[in-house]
Design a protein around this motif. Structure first.
Motif, short mmCIF file in Angstrom:
data_model
loop_
_atom_site.label_atom_id
_atom_site.label_comp_id
_atom_site.label_asym_id
_atom_site.label_seq_id
_atom_site.Cartn_x
_atom_site.Cartn_y
_atom_site.Cartn_z
N PRO A 1 1.88 -8.51 -14.27
CA PRO A 1 0.88 -8.25 -15.31
C PRO A 1 -0.42 -7.72 -14.72
O PRO A 1 -0.65 -7.84 -13.51
CB PRO A 1 0.68 -9.63 -15.95
N SER A 2 -1.25 -7.18 -15.58
CA SER A 2 -2.52 -6.62 -15.16
C SER A 2 -3.34 -7.66 -14.38
O SER A 2 -3.41 -8.82 -14.78
CB SER A 2 -3.28 -6.17 -16.41
N GLY A 3 -3.87 -7.23 -13.26
CA GLY A 3 -4.75 -8.11 -12.48
C GLY A 3 -4.03 -9.01 -11.49
O GLY A 3 -4.65 -9.84 -10.83
N CYS A 4 -2.70 -8.83 -11.33
CA CYS A 4 -1.96 -9.74 -10.44
C CYS A 4 -2.07 -9.35 -8.97
O CYS A 4 -1.60 -10.07 -8.10
CB CYS A 4 -0.49 -9.81 -10.85
N GLY A 5 -2.66 -8.18 -8.69
CA GLY A 5 -2.89 -7.81 -7.29
C GLY A 5 -2.01 -6.68 -6.77
O GLY A 5 -2.03 -6.37 -5.58
N LYS A 6 -1.26 -6.03 -7.66
CA LYS A 6 -0.34 -4.96 -7.23
C LYS A 6 -1.08 -3.82 -6.54
O LYS A 6 -0.73 -3.41 -5.43
CB LYS A 6 0.43 -4.37 -8.43
N THR A 7 -2.10 -3.32 -7.24
CA THR A 7 -2.83 -2.17 -6.71
C THR A 7 -3.54 -2.52 -5.41
O THR A 7 -3.53 -1.74 -4.46
CB THR A 7 -3.85 -1.66 -7.76
N THR A 8 -4.10 -3.71 -5.36
CA THR A 8 -4.80 -4.13 -4.14
C THR A 8 -3.83 -4.15 -2.96
O THR A 8 -4.16 -3.68 -1.87
CB THR A 8 -5.42 -5.53 -4.34
N ALA B 1 -7.42 -11.53 -4.61
CA ALA B 1 -6.54 -10.52 -5.20
C ALA B 1 -5.13 -10.60 -4.64
O ALA B 1 -4.15 -10.43 -5.37
CB ALA B 1 -7.13 -9.13 -4.98
N PHE C 1 -12.16 -10.43 -3.43
CA PHE C 1 -13.35 -9.74 -3.93
C PHE C 1 -14.28 -10.84 -4.39
O PHE C 1 -14.09 -11.40 -5.48
CB PHE C 1 -13.01 -8.83 -5.11
N ILE D 1 -12.76 -13.87 -6.21
CA ILE D 1 -11.41 -13.53 -6.67
C ILE D 1 -10.49 -13.30 -5.47
O ILE D 1 -10.81 -12.50 -4.59
CB ILE D 1 -11.43 -12.25 -7.53
N GLN E 1 -3.51 5.76 -9.38
CA GLN E 1 -3.82 5.86 -10.81
C GLN E 1 -4.89 6.91 -11.07
O GLN E 1 -4.80 7.68 -12.00
CB GLN E 1 -4.31 4.50 -11.33
P1 ATP Z 1 -3.57 -3.40 -13.08
O1 ATP Z 1 -2.12 -3.33 -13.45
O2 ATP Z 1 -4.45 -3.74 -14.24
O3 ATP Z 1 -4.04 -2.23 -12.30
P2 ATP Z 1 -3.25 -4.97 -10.65
O4 ATP Z 1 -2.11 -5.92 -10.68
O5 ATP Z 1 -3.03 -3.70 -9.94
O6 ATP Z 1 -3.75 -4.70 -12.13
P3 ATP Z 1 -5.54 -5.32 -8.95
O7 ATP Z 1 -6.18 -4.06 -9.39
O8 ATP Z 1 -4.93 -5.35 -7.61
O9 ATP Z 1 -4.46 -5.79 -10.03
O10 ATP Z 1 -6.61 -6.49 -9.07
C1 ATP Z 1 -6.37 -7.81 -8.61
C2 ATP Z 1 -7.60 -8.66 -8.87
O11 ATP Z 1 -8.67 -8.20 -8.06
C3 ATP Z 1 -8.11 -8.57 -10.30
O12 ATP Z 1 -8.60 -9.83 -10.68
C4 ATP Z 1 -9.21 -7.55 -10.23
O13 ATP Z 1 -10.17 -7.78 -11.23
C5 ATP Z 1 -9.77 -7.78 -8.85
N1 ATP Z 1 -10.32 -6.54 -8.25
C6 ATP Z 1 -9.63 -5.44 -7.92
N2 ATP Z 1 -10.43 -4.51 -7.37
C7 ATP Z 1 -11.68 -5.03 -7.35
C8 ATP Z 1 -12.96 -4.57 -6.92
N3 ATP Z 1 -13.10 -3.37 -6.34
N4 ATP Z 1 -14.01 -5.41 -7.07
C9 ATP Z 1 -13.86 -6.63 -7.61
N5 ATP Z 1 -12.69 -7.13 -8.06
C10 ATP Z 1 -11.61 -6.35 -7.93
#
Ligand code: ATP
Length: 356
Positions: free
Chosen positions: A37-44, A18, A13, A16, A82
């Motif tokens: 942890p939050s932001g590690c890229g799981k959801t992506t 992801a 992104f 970043i 989510q």
């Molecule tokens: P969480 O547990 O907080 O949901 P996560 O591990 O699922 O976190 P992701 O949501 O995959 O993490 O995000 C991974 C990285 O990509 C983060 O730095 C996030 O800020 C960034 N990111 C995710 N989606 C977007 C987007 N649509 N636009 C810009 N950055 C994004």
């Protein structure tokens, strides 16, 4: 056959990154947890599998089919995200029935599946209501019921229990585990809750900064963390790490010596920075001195019912120790700690990685 294969998935992104060229195979009917942890890229990563996120590079295979360029609806997956959107104009019953009606299943089968999913999620009494008339946690359960009712070969779930209170979460976790084994779905499940990950996963992929650091069974990840980060992230309390010095092939810490295995000596040689990792339950606390025990001072005693959690000062470091529920340690007391040698994990302090 619904194996999922991810081949060098990269998603950025802007600046970043992801997910950093992530590769992972989820076996047919396996329950894979993505933990980190939050932001590690799981959801992506999960959204990449689902086809909700267009990846920059890499390939996604489901079964033996390359689905990278297929839209989400053609990937034959069920999902709960989510932002669990339920249809506001449909009753809870019709929400759960939605995917089944799309498959043109006979009414009797729809009814059976709606009821069994609703029962599992404990929302049977809500079936006639509209989503606006139920709580957030109940709405989330409707979304989970809708996804599992389809009995898809692939089920993707992103924190599906996040809005439930602790007790319900515990119950749902066990029910979900039982049901998904019966249905034989291949599951990818995102959570940042390490207890949930340990309890549900056949394997856990631990992620940090867009990468998978370790992918292994819960027991392996818990007992043999590949790094200090993983040992600290998984387990409550986190694994203890004590910095020790190698000298004369023995390691001194808090007045005791441990003989490091040959691999540690070979890898590091004398004088290298090494940390010794040990979990709270693998330490025995004694009020009298025994051979080979470390001396420490009790700082805090937390009675947790099943055991007492001690925080002990050993030299310059603090160590968490599980003591028997009947133990009577007091803050300020001098105690002796004995580590189970076979449970010690040796870490390279400079890289933070396990020395195997
Ligand atoms: P969480 O547990 O907080 O949901 P996560 O591990 O699922 O976190 P992701 O949501 O995959 O993490 O995000 C991974 C990285 O990509 C983060 O730095 C996030 O800020 C960034 N990111 C995710 N989606 C977007 C987007 N649509 N636009 C810009 N950055 C994004």
């Amino acid at each position: 056959m619904a194996e999922i294969r991810l081949d060098n998935i990269r998603k950025t992104f802007g600046k970043i990154v992801a997910t950093r060229d992530v590769s992972l195979t989820v076996h047919d009917t396996e329950f894979m947890v993505l933990l980190g942890p939050s932001g590690c890229g799981k959801t992506t990563l999960l959204r990449g599998i689902a086809g909700l996120e267009q990846i920059d590079s890499g390939r996604v295979f489901i079964g033996d089919k390359d689905v990278t360029d297929l839209p989400s609806r053609k990937r034959r997956i069920a999902m709960v995200f989510q932002s669990y959107a339920v249809f506001p104009h449909l009753t809870v019953y019709e929400n759960i029935a939605f995917g089944l009606r799309m498959q043109r299943l006979p009414d009797s089968e729809v009814k059976k599946r709606v009821h069994s999913s609703a029962e599992l999620l404990q929302i049977t009494d809500l079936l006639d209501r509209f989503p606006a008339k139920v709580s957030g946690g109940q709405r989330q359960r409707v979304a989970v019921a809708r996804a599992i009712a389809v009995q898809a070969e692939v089920l993707l779930m992103d924190e599906p229990l996040s809005n439930l209170d602790a007790l319900l979460r515990l119950e749902m976790r066990a029910e979900l585990k039982r049901l998904l084994k019966d249905v034989k779905s291949t599951v990818v499940y995102v959570t940042h809750d390490q207890v949930e990950a340990l309890s549900l996963g056949d394997r856990i992929a631990v992620m940090k900064d867009g990468e998978i650091l370790q992918c292994d069974t819960p027991l392996q990840v818990y007992d043999n963390p590949a790094s200090e980060f993983i040992g600290g992230f998984i387990g409550n309390p986190p694994m203890n790490f004590l910095e020790v010095q190698l000298s004369d092939n023995a390691v001194m810490a808090g007045g005791a010596s441990f003989t490091p295995p040959p691999a540690v000596r070979a890898a590091l040689g004398n004088g290298a920075r090494v940390a010794l990792g040990i979990r709270a339950e693998n330490i025995v606390a004694e009020s009298v001195r025994t051979d080979g025990a470390l001396s420490g001072a009790v700082l805090v005693v937390e009675p947790l019912g099943s055991h007492n959690l001690l925080t002990v000062q050993v030299g310059g470091e603090r160590v968490k120790v599980n003591a028997h529920a009947d133990s009577r340690f007091e803050p300020g007391q001098r105690i002796w700690l004995k580590f189970a040698p076979e449970k010690i994990r040796w870490m390279n302090r400079d890289t933070g990685r396990a020395i195997s």
